[in-house]
Write a protein that holds these residues in place. Structure first.
Motif, PDB file in Angstrom:
ATOM      1  N   ALA A   5       0.846  -1.192   0.000  1.00 45.68           N
ATOM      2  CA  ALA A   5       0.000   0.000   0.000  1.00 45.68           C
ATOM      3  C   ALA A   5       0.880   1.241   0.000  1.00 45.68           C
ATOM      4  O   ALA A   5       1.934   1.262   0.636  1.00 45.68           O
ATOM      5  N   PRO A   6       0.467   2.272  -0.738  1.00 47.71           N
ATOM      6  CA  PRO A   6       1.268   3.494  -0.749  1.00 47.71           C
ATOM      7  C   PRO A   6       1.287   4.135   0.633  1.00 47.71           C
ATOM      8  O   PRO A   6       0.360   3.973   1.411  1.00 47.71           O
ATOM      9  N   ALA A   7       2.363   4.839   0.925  1.00 51.66           N
ATOM     10  CA  ALA A   7       2.485   5.518   2.211  1.00 51.66           C
ATOM     11  C   ALA A   7       1.417   6.604   2.326  1.00 51.66           C
ATOM     12  O   ALA A   7       1.034   7.230   1.335  1.00 51.66           O
ATOM     13  N   ARG A   8       0.938   6.795   3.527  1.00 55.29           N
ATOM     14  CA  ARG A   8      -0.063   7.838   3.766  1.00 55.29           C
ATOM     15  C   ARG A   8       0.606   9.195   3.571  1.00 55.29           C
ATOM     16  O   ARG A   8       1.673   9.456   4.119  1.00 55.29           O
ATOM     17  N   PRO A   9      -0.018  10.078   2.791  1.00 57.96           N
ATOM     18  CA  PRO A   9       0.611  11.387   2.557  1.00 57.96           C
ATOM     19  C   PRO A   9       0.654  12.212   3.844  1.00 57.96           C
ATOM     20  O   PRO A   9      -0.202  12.069   4.716  1.00 57.96           O
ATOM     21  N   THR A  10       1.625  13.072   3.926  1.00 56.69           N
ATOM     22  CA  THR A  10       1.705  13.980   5.069  1.00 56.69           C
ATOM     23  C   THR A  10       0.611  15.033   4.940  1.00 56.69           C
ATOM     24  O   THR A  10       0.014  15.219   3.863  1.00 56.69           O
ATOM     25  N   ARG A  11       0.340  15.723   6.020  1.00 58.23           N
ATOM     26  CA  ARG A  11      -0.658  16.805   5.970  1.00 58.23           C
ATOM     27  C   ARG A  11      -0.236  17.880   4.974  1.00 58.23           C
ATOM     28  O   ARG A  11      -1.050  18.387   4.222  1.00 58.23           O
ATOM     29  N   ARG A  12       1.050  18.202   4.999  1.00 60.32           N
ATOM     30  CA  ARG A  12       1.563  19.233   4.072  1.00 60.32           C
ATOM     31  C   ARG A  12       1.381  18.789   2.626  1.00 60.32           C
ATOM     32  O   ARG A  12       0.957  19.567   1.777  1.00 60.32           O
ATOM     33  N   ALA A  13       1.686  17.528   2.348  1.00 61.90           N
ATOM     34  CA  ALA A  13       1.540  17.017   0.986  1.00 61.90           C
ATOM     35  C   ALA A  13       0.072  17.078   0.556  1.00 61.90           C
ATOM     36  O   ALA A  13      -0.231  17.454  -0.578  1.00 61.90           O
ATOM     37  N   ALA A  14      -0.834  16.723   1.465  1.00 61.81           N
ATOM     38  CA  ALA A  14      -2.258  16.768   1.128  1.00 61.81           C
ATOM     39  C   ALA A  14      -2.710  18.199   0.866  1.00 61.81           C
ATOM     40  O   ALA A  14      -3.421  18.463  -0.106  1.00 61.81           O
ATOM     41  N   LEU A  15      -2.303  19.126   1.723  1.00 57.91           N
ATOM     42  CA  LEU A  15      -2.734  20.520   1.574  1.00 57.91           C
ATOM     43  C   LEU A  15      -2.211  21.169   0.301  1.00 57.91           C
ATOM     44  O   LEU A  15      -2.814  22.118  -0.203  1.00 57.91           O
ATOM     45  N   THR A  16      -1.107  20.684  -0.223  1.00 58.44           N
ATOM     46  CA  THR A  16      -0.543  21.252  -1.450  1.00 58.44           C
ATOM     47  C   THR A  16      -0.860  20.405  -2.680  1.00 58.44           C
ATOM     48  O   THR A  16      -0.373  20.692  -3.764  1.00 58.44           O
ATOM     49  N   ASN A  17      -1.705  19.392  -2.504  1.00 57.22           N
ATOM     50  CA  ASN A  17      -2.063  18.491  -3.593  1.00 57.22           C
ATOM     51  C   ASN A  17      -3.257  19.040  -4.363  1.00 57.22           C
ATOM     52  O   ASN A  17      -4.273  19.408  -3.770  1.00 57.22           O
ATOM     53  N   ARG A  18      -3.143  19.087  -5.674  1.00 58.57           N
ATOM     54  CA  ARG A  18      -4.217  19.644  -6.515  1.00 58.57           C
ATOM     55  C   ARG A  18      -5.518  18.872  -6.352  1.00 58.57           C
ATOM     56  O   ARG A  18      -6.584  19.466  -6.212  1.00 58.57           O
ATOM     57  N   ALA A  19      -5.470  17.548  -6.363  1.00 56.26           N
ATOM     58  CA  ALA A  19      -6.683  16.736  -6.247  1.00 56.26           C
ATOM     59  C   ALA A  19      -7.380  16.979  -4.908  1.00 56.26           C
ATOM     60  O   ALA A  19      -8.607  17.031  -4.840  1.00 56.26           O
ATOM     61  N   PHE A  20      -6.594  17.138  -3.854  1.00 59.29           N
ATOM     62  CA  PHE A  20      -7.152  17.418  -2.531  1.00 59.29           C
ATOM     63  C   PHE A  20      -7.900  18.752  -2.547  1.00 59.29           C
ATOM     64  O   PHE A  20      -9.039  18.851  -2.095  1.00 59.29           O
ATOM     65  N   ALA A  21      -7.257  19.773  -3.106  1.00 60.10           N
ATOM     66  CA  ALA A  21      -7.866  21.105  -3.169  1.00 60.10           C
ATOM     67  C   ALA A  21      -9.110  21.112  -4.057  1.00 60.10           C
ATOM     68  O   ALA A  21     -10.130  21.725  -3.709  1.00 60.10           O
ATOM     69  N   VAL A  22      -9.048  20.432  -5.187  1.00 56.09           N
ATOM     70  CA  VAL A  22     -10.197  20.380  -6.094  1.00 56.09           C
ATOM     71  C   VAL A  22     -11.369  19.681  -5.415  1.00 56.09           C
ATOM     72  O   VAL A  22     -12.509  20.131  -5.504  1.00 56.09           O
ATOM     73  N   HIS A  23     -11.096  18.600  -4.711  1.00 53.09           N
ATOM     74  CA  HIS A  23     -12.180  17.898  -4.028  1.00 53.09           C
ATOM     75  C   HIS A  23     -12.796  18.782  -2.942  1.00 53.09           C
ATOM     76  O   HIS A  23     -14.011  18.800  -2.774  1.00 53.09           O
TER      77      HIS A  23
END
Length: 136
Positions: A5-23
């Motif tokens: 399984a892929p590693a869980r993204p960090t909070r920083r990675a999620a906050l700067t992720n385009r898909a996260f922001a779009v959702h």
């Protein structure tokens, strides 16, 4: 043998992720649609029932739109319930301030909207692996 399984993204990675922001923005739009469609009906049914009831009705219209979008996106039921609970908790936390007179009815509604946005972001960060798409 299955792939790890892929590693869980960090909070920083999620906050700067385009898909996260779009959702997040899509969920805001779904909440707005819920308010537009269900808001007039709910306020007509329970007119002048008290600030707490009106804020909870507003939250319900927003949760309905958001939950419908999450179902459409095939999120798990525990994730949908968790997100909904975060949104209701975001407004309920203001009730004691209202009861003590520190926040009037208008402030309750405005702060409720603001805290719901923050509550949704916190819930998304808690389950960030559901909203994050790794760069290729």
């Amino acid at each position: 043998m299955s792939a790890p399984a892929p590693a869980r993204p960090t909070r920083r990675a999620a906050l700067t992720n385009r898909a996260f922001a779009v959702h997040y923005l899509q969920m805001l739009a779904a909440m707005g649609m819920g308010m537009v469609v269900l808001g007039p009906l709910s306020m007509h049914l329970v007119h002048h029932a008290g600030a707490e009831v009106e804020v909870l009705l507003m939250a319900t219209t927003m949760v309905a739109g958001m939950a419908a979008w999450m179902v459409h996106r095939r999120h798990t039921w525990p994730g949908i319930v968790e997100m909904s609970a975060a949104m209701y908790a975001s407004v309920a936390v203001l009730f004691p301030l209202h009861w003590l007179g520190a926040v009037d009815s208008t402030g309750l509604m405005i702060l409720g909207h603001i805290l719901m946005l923050l509550g949704m972001a916190v819930a998304m960060l808690h389950r960030r692996e559901n909203y994050y798409v790794a760069a290729r």
